[in-house]
Design a protein around this motif. Structure first.
Motif, PDB file in Angstrom:
ATOM      1  N   ARG A  80       1.645   4.454   2.422  1.00 46.49           N
ATOM      2  CA  ARG A  80       2.404   4.466   3.436  1.00 46.49           C
ATOM      3  C   ARG A  80       3.948   4.848   3.078  1.00 46.49           C
ATOM      4  N   ALA A  81       4.799   5.011   4.111  1.00 49.08           N
ATOM      5  CA  ALA A  81       6.042   5.069   4.042  1.00 49.08           C
ATOM      6  C   ALA A  81       6.695   3.801   3.947  1.00 49.08           C
ATOM      7  N   HIS A  82       7.861   3.477   3.064  1.00 47.70           N
ATOM      8  CA  HIS A  82       8.385   2.247   2.966  1.00 47.70           C
ATOM      9  C   HIS A  82       9.780   2.447   3.059  1.00 47.70           C
ATOM     10  N   ALA A 111       7.737   8.193   1.651  1.00 47.40           N
ATOM     11  CA  ALA A 111       6.418   8.005   1.500  1.00 47.40           C
ATOM     12  C   ALA A 111       6.281   7.816  -0.107  1.00 47.40           C
ATOM     13  N   ARG A 149       0.966  -1.021  -0.049  1.00 50.55           N
ATOM     14  CA  ARG A 149      -0.030   0.133   0.235  1.00 50.55           C
ATOM     15  C   ARG A 149       0.914   1.268   0.124  1.00 50.55           C
ATOM     16  N   ALA A 166       6.719  -1.822   4.904  1.00 52.94           N
ATOM     17  CA  ALA A 166       6.154  -0.314   5.325  1.00 52.94           C
ATOM     18  C   ALA A 166       6.963  -0.189   6.464  1.00 52.94           C
ATOM     19  N   ASP A 167       6.976   1.350   6.730  1.00 56.92           N
ATOM     20  CA  ASP A 167       7.843   1.880   7.632  1.00 56.92           C
ATOM     21  C   ASP A 167       7.482   1.122   9.179  1.00 56.92           C
ATOM     22  N   ASN A 168       6.338   0.862   9.463  1.00 60.11           N
ATOM     23  CA  ASN A 168       5.933   0.337  10.476  1.00 60.11           C
ATOM     24  C   ASN A 168       6.041  -1.292  11.025  1.00 60.11           C
ATOM     25  N   GLU A 169       6.839  -1.665   9.870  1.00 59.09           N
ATOM     26  CA  GLU A 169       7.190  -3.148   9.961  1.00 59.09           C
ATOM     27  C   GLU A 169       8.727  -3.437  10.119  1.00 59.09           C
ATOM     28  N   ASP A 195       2.424  -5.944   4.859  1.00 65.94           N
ATOM     29  CA  ASP A 195       2.587  -4.770   3.639  1.00 65.94           C
ATOM     30  C   ASP A 195       4.445  -5.105   3.330  1.00 65.94           C
TER      31      ASP A 195
END
Length: 369
Positions: A148-150, A232, A145, A198-201, A183
């Protein structure tokens, strides 16, 4: 009509009639019939039916027709019924082989189409060659997605990686087993193993670096893993990917220690190289005279770097260089005499360190300034 397992009985259309003729005559399946069965296998695969469901359909249809088949149900003797049954079972065996060939052919085509689409998407994503909106739509098909930031992580090894490399398969298996579908996109590009998350991963990226650098049966781990910074959007993936590649390039040029590198920790180097002409002028001015030394500038450049890394503790610097403290002192004196910069002076040593770093970035003295 549903033939069980969600598969349409129409895929077995005409099978009972074929069995009726086979049971009465004992003949083998004709080429046209085998071709039709292969096409049925292809249609089943294209409709998303697995092999077990397709075989189950034909077994059920055979069992349903069994008692009504002329060569079995109306046989004049037990022996005649047995011969009819043998002919039917032989036909079923040939049919399953034909169905399997068609199903496998369609499956391979689907895999190749999926691989081609995935490869095209990866190329467009990492090179930023597609419309961002369209790219975002395609990304969802592959589990990303892009709103989001990756962060992009890139692993390199002694040999090129491709989709069937043992390390790639193991890393993919480990990541999916531990984190499931998130993600995340794992792929290969130009012989490197690439993970986009994803940045939150961040835990996924940490695990990726761990699995990629671990040696396993039949393969060695990656030599280095570099992580870009999180950005992002689709263009952010490109930026993070380029940062990771830049970190790998710096690691080679500067012989940086460590297996896992973070581009965020190396930001000073792109800044230093932003004005290449100024850096070349600094190297030429501060270190140019070192080429007059016996043995060339190389050993004295190594001395500057080793002293900086050792915090200017001579014994430690000598140990790193594998020379005696007396030889180290001689080299430091030669540096001071040739360049006019004193390694014992805090400000002047900073100039020498920066120039030595610039020399490594520029490949000097092997490459002309």
């Amino acid at each position: 009509m549903d033939g069980g397992d969600g598969i349409s009985v129409e895929l077995a259309g005409g099978w009972a009639e074929v069995l009726g003729e086979v049971s009465g005559t004992g003949r083998l399946l004709r080429r046209a019939e085998l071709h039709a069965l292969a096409e049925a296998g292809e249609r089943a695969a294209e409709a998303g039916h697995d092999w077990r469901a397709l075989v189950g359909l034909y077994l059920r249809e055979t069992r349903r027709a069994w008692g009504t088949l002329p060569g079995i149900g109306r046989a004049a003797s037990v022996g005649e019924a047995a011969r009819g049954g043998e002919a039917v079972l032989a036909a079923l065996d040939a049919a399953i082989a034909a169905l399997g060939a068609g199903h496998e052919h369609a499956r391979r085509l689907a895999v190749r189409r999926e691989e081609a689409a995935r490869r095209e998407f990866v190329d467009d994503l990492l090179y930023g060659r597609s419309d961002p909106g369209r790219l975002a739509e395609r990304a969802e098909r592959f589990g990303l997605r892009l709103a989001r930031a990756h962060t992009v992580a890139v692993a390199v090894g002694a040999n090129d990686y491709d989709e069937v490399h043992a390390l790639v398969r193991r890393v993919e298996r480990e990541l999916i087993g531990r984190f499931g579908e998130r993600d995340v996109l794992l792929t290969t590009k130009d012989g490197r193993l690439v993970c986009i998350a994803a940045d939150n991963e961040q835990s996924v990226l940490t695990a990726f670096a761990e699995y990629a650098t671990r040696t396993g049966p039949g393969h060695e781990g990656a030599h280095r893993v570099a992580l870009g910074r999180p950005h992002a959007g689709a263009s952010g993936v490109v930026s993070s990917y380029e940062e990771a590649l830049g970190a790998l390039d710096l690691a080679v040029r500067l012989d940086l220690p460590g297996t896992v590198l973070d581009a965020g920790d190396l930001l000073v180097f792109p800044v230093l190289m932003r004005d290449r002409a100024a850096m070349a002028d600094l190297v030429r001015t501060a270190l140019g005279p070192l080429v007059q030394a016996r043995g060339g500038a190389g050993p004295l450049l190594e001395t500057i770097t080793a002293c900086a890394a050792a915090g200017y503790v001579n014994a430690e610097a000598a140990r790193r260089l594998r020379i005696s403290v007396r030889t180290l002192s001689y080299r430091l004196e030669r540096i001071r005499t040739l360049t006019g910069y004193d390694p014992g002076d805090a400000l002047q040593r900073y100039t020498l360190e920066t120039a030595a770093l610039g020399a490594r970035l520029l490949g000097w003295p092997a490459a002309p300034l």
